[in-house]
Design a protein around this motif. Sequence first.
Motif, PDB file in Angstrom:
ATOM      1  N   ALA A  51     -47.734  53.229 -66.739  1.00 25.04           N
ATOM      2  CA  ALA A  51     -48.697  52.361 -66.059  1.00 25.04           C
ATOM      3  C   ALA A  51     -49.216  52.982 -64.765  1.00 25.04           C
ATOM      4  CB  ALA A  51     -48.044  51.002 -65.766  1.00 25.04           C
ATOM      5  N   MET A  52     -48.446  53.910 -64.170  1.00 20.46           N
ATOM      6  CA  MET A  52     -48.842  54.492 -62.881  1.00 20.46           C
ATOM      7  C   MET A  52     -49.805  55.660 -63.027  1.00 20.46           C
ATOM      8  SD  MET A  52     -45.277  54.227 -60.726  1.00 20.46           S
ATOM      9  CE  MET A  52     -46.004  54.846 -59.198  1.00 20.46           C
ATOM     10  N   GLY A  53     -50.069  56.113 -64.255  1.00 19.50           N
ATOM     11  CA  GLY A  53     -51.108  57.115 -64.437  1.00 19.50           C
ATOM     12  C   GLY A  53     -50.606  58.489 -64.833  1.00 19.50           C
ATOM     13  N   PRO A  54     -51.544  59.444 -64.971  1.00 19.86           N
ATOM     14  CA  PRO A  54     -51.229  60.756 -65.546  1.00 19.86           C
ATOM     15  C   PRO A  54     -50.198  61.562 -64.763  1.00 19.86           C
ATOM     16  CG  PRO A  54     -53.443  60.746 -64.589  1.00 19.86           C
ATOM     17  CD  PRO A  54     -52.980  59.334 -64.639  1.00 19.86           C
ATOM     18  N   THR A  55     -50.252  61.512 -63.428  1.00 23.76           N
ATOM     19  CA  THR A  55     -49.291  62.287 -62.640  1.00 23.76           C
ATOM     20  C   THR A  55     -47.869  61.843 -62.932  1.00 23.76           C
ATOM     21  OG1 THR A  55     -50.962  62.385 -60.892  1.00 23.76           O
ATOM     22  CG2 THR A  55     -48.731  63.087 -60.322  1.00 23.76           C
ATOM     23  N   PHE A  56     -47.674  60.550 -63.066  1.00 23.70           N
ATOM     24  CA  PHE A  56     -46.328  60.022 -63.259  1.00 23.70           C
ATOM     25  C   PHE A  56     -45.876  60.138 -64.713  1.00 23.70           C
ATOM     26  CE2 PHE A  56     -47.885  58.363 -59.342  1.00 23.70           C
ATOM     27  CZ  PHE A  56     -46.793  58.453 -58.496  1.00 23.70           C
ATOM     28  N   VAL A  57     -46.822  60.198 -65.644  1.00 21.31           N
ATOM     29  CA  VAL A  57     -46.465  60.527 -67.026  1.00 21.31           C
ATOM     30  C   VAL A  57     -45.900  61.945 -67.075  1.00 21.31           C
ATOM     31  CG1 VAL A  57     -47.393  60.987 -69.327  1.00 21.31           C
ATOM     32  CG2 VAL A  57     -48.099  58.932 -68.094  1.00 21.31           C
ATOM     33  N   LYS A  58     -46.581  62.877 -66.412  1.00 20.10           N
ATOM     34  CA  LYS A  58     -46.101  64.255 -66.364  1.00 20.10           C
ATOM     35  C   LYS A  58     -44.779  64.355 -65.601  1.00 20.10           C
ATOM     36  CE  LYS A  58     -49.438  66.144 -68.647  1.00 20.10           C
ATOM     37  NZ  LYS A  58     -49.171  66.790 -69.961  1.00 20.10           N
ATOM     38  N   ARG A 146     -58.394  65.441 -61.769  1.00 22.57           N
ATOM     39  CA  ARG A 146     -57.876  66.437 -60.831  1.00 22.57           C
ATOM     40  C   ARG A 146     -57.709  65.846 -59.428  1.00 22.57           C
ATOM     41  NH1 ARG A 146     -57.661  72.042 -60.629  1.00 22.57           N
ATOM     42  NH2 ARG A 146     -57.694  72.916 -58.508  1.00 22.57           N
ATOM     43  N   ASP A 147     -58.720  65.102 -58.944  1.00 23.90           N
ATOM     44  CA  ASP A 147     -58.639  64.498 -57.619  1.00 23.90           C
ATOM     45  C   ASP A 147     -57.498  63.485 -57.552  1.00 23.90           C
ATOM     46  OD1 ASP A 147     -60.783  66.004 -56.792  1.00 23.90           O
ATOM     47  OD2 ASP A 147     -62.260  64.445 -57.225  1.00 23.90           O
ATOM     48  N   SER A 185     -46.919  73.645 -61.484  1.00 25.06           N
ATOM     49  CA  SER A 185     -47.030  73.557 -62.938  1.00 25.06           C
ATOM     50  C   SER A 185     -48.177  72.631 -63.356  1.00 25.06           C
ATOM     51  CB  SER A 185     -45.708  73.053 -63.530  1.00 25.06           C
ATOM     52  OG  SER A 185     -45.820  72.812 -64.905  1.00 25.06           O
ATOM     53  N   LEU A 186     -48.296  71.495 -62.665  1.00 28.20           N
ATOM     54  CA  LEU A 186     -49.319  70.522 -63.019  1.00 28.20           C
ATOM     55  C   LEU A 186     -50.722  71.038 -62.691  1.00 28.20           C
ATOM     56  CD1 LEU A 186     -49.807  67.771 -64.202  1.00 28.20           C
ATOM     57  CD2 LEU A 186     -49.377  66.750 -61.964  1.00 28.20           C
ATOM     58  N   MET A 187     -50.872  71.711 -61.555  1.00 30.42           N
ATOM     59  CA  MET A 187     -52.184  72.252 -61.201  1.00 30.42           C
ATOM     60  C   MET A 187     -52.587  73.366 -62.164  1.00 30.42           C
ATOM     61  SD  MET A 187     -53.012  70.240 -58.870  1.00 30.42           S
ATOM     62  CE  MET A 187     -54.621  70.982 -58.590  1.00 30.42           C
TER      63      MET A 187
END
Length: 551
Positions: A51-58, A146-147, A185-187
């Motif tokens: 629910a918190m979005g892509p960053t937290f899924v990763k 990305r932002d 890694s994410l960037m």
Amino acid sequence: MAVSLTPRHLPRYRDIASLLIKHARADGLRPSDDREASEADAQKLVDDLEAMGPTFVKLGQLLSTRADLLPPVYLEALARLQDDVEPFGFAEVEDIVSSELGARMSKAFQSFHHVPLASASLGQVHAAVLRDGRHVAVKVQRPGVRDRVIEDMDVIEELAEFLDDHTNVGRRYGFAAMVKEFRASLMAELDYRLEAANLRLLGANLENYDRIVVPQPIDDYTTSLVLTMDLVDGRNVGSLGPLAQLELDGRPLAEQLFRAYLDQILVHGFVHADPHPGNVLLTSDGRLALIDLGMVARVDAALQDSLVRLLLAVSEGGGVEAARVMAGLGEPREDYDSQRFEHSVVELIQRNQQIVVGELEAGRVVGDLARIAGECGLRPPAELTMLAKALLNLDQVAAKLDPGFDPNAAIRDHVASVMRAKMLQSASPGNILAAAMDAKEFAEKLPGRVNKVMDALAEGTMTLNVQGIDEAELMRGIQKLANRLTTGVVVAALIIGAAMIMRVETDARLFGYPTLAIILFLVASLAGLWLVVTSLVNDLPQRRRRGRRSG
């Protein structure tokens, strides 16, 4: 270090604080280890991260590799974390592709499917046909992601630094270093040019495996936001049903896939880090395709050698050797318990040897090793936790392809070829040339160095610089010894002088004895008492410290 709160980040601070309060114990990060009590909580954590979005899924996918931080039930739930979200509109896809490629979509492609093949938190994939008739898959990055990732990572980094500076848990685990690695890694995953390079490198490394295919990128149609590559005709291994498994000759596929990953880890040092069943496709011509190379791991030569010994020890039941290798790989903390660690590792390896073929999971064993290390105060290297996740995913794929597959046997059988490949690497022209240059330099400088040594010996000017002795501490000890010896001599002189004065006739007497003699005896007694007391006070603590170290 003070943490500066950015007003626009306040909602994110609140969300993360709520997540930590909800899922972390007061005495540390690790939630309850009781499986029945925590399965529901583990699933709640997965739901909250989605629910918190892509960053937290990763972030959740990364945490699924950290067996030293979370108990198995949480690792299992996070490993199932699906990066599957609603697709964004085709109008946005067309705008991004046209802008990135510098041409209208109708000019660049013969056809472009509006409905995506797959949609994830960072991007989605569409099937298309190039002007020359080649069928391709086009991966398009989600607008604005990305932002959003950068903003989320700024918040996470601030909180990680705060935990490291103000909590025992942060000082123990070093969250800032973890977050820094995660951000890099994410960037990298957000730059599709890097993923294209990963596809090319992995394809070259696995070119000798006839049952493994890696789709190659189309460079002219690839930018940082758009990745165009060969379209693979197949379905993911995770979707195979029981009937399809019966019709499939999965043993050679499972064996070759496992060997290919051992080569990636132990020979090439470049690993497809996320080979879960959804990222491994069974092609229409009976091969296995590896897709989604946004997340990769790199293993240096020194770590490769240690991993070879570790995997061999695990596969052959060498618990003591596995513990020794793990201890050399990890970073001991203040609370590291080496005896408990070795005992736990030996017990784990013995249990692993008793599991029947078909139920073995090499990845789970490596993950348990990392977990035991964390519990015993040994911080495992990040590469080991990544290896554990890769092997665990491989176990799942191999079980789909061949339920009777034995990963331990595959490791034992492949170690010889791994060592042969590493020796061939050492014998490569580049390494031989470097060794020859070193030998040439050594041969050229040796006569001059020998002459200098012989001249110094002949002239008596040769000196040895020994750095193993603490000269300052040695001088302090000698000075202390000299002071005590001098005091002892003075005390002895006073006693002897007093004894001689006792025979002198004088009218000045104290307690019936010459006054001067009594005074000298008293001074000698006080000095002797002072010498004994100071010796005991200074020497006893040192003796106790030596006893604790020897014990």
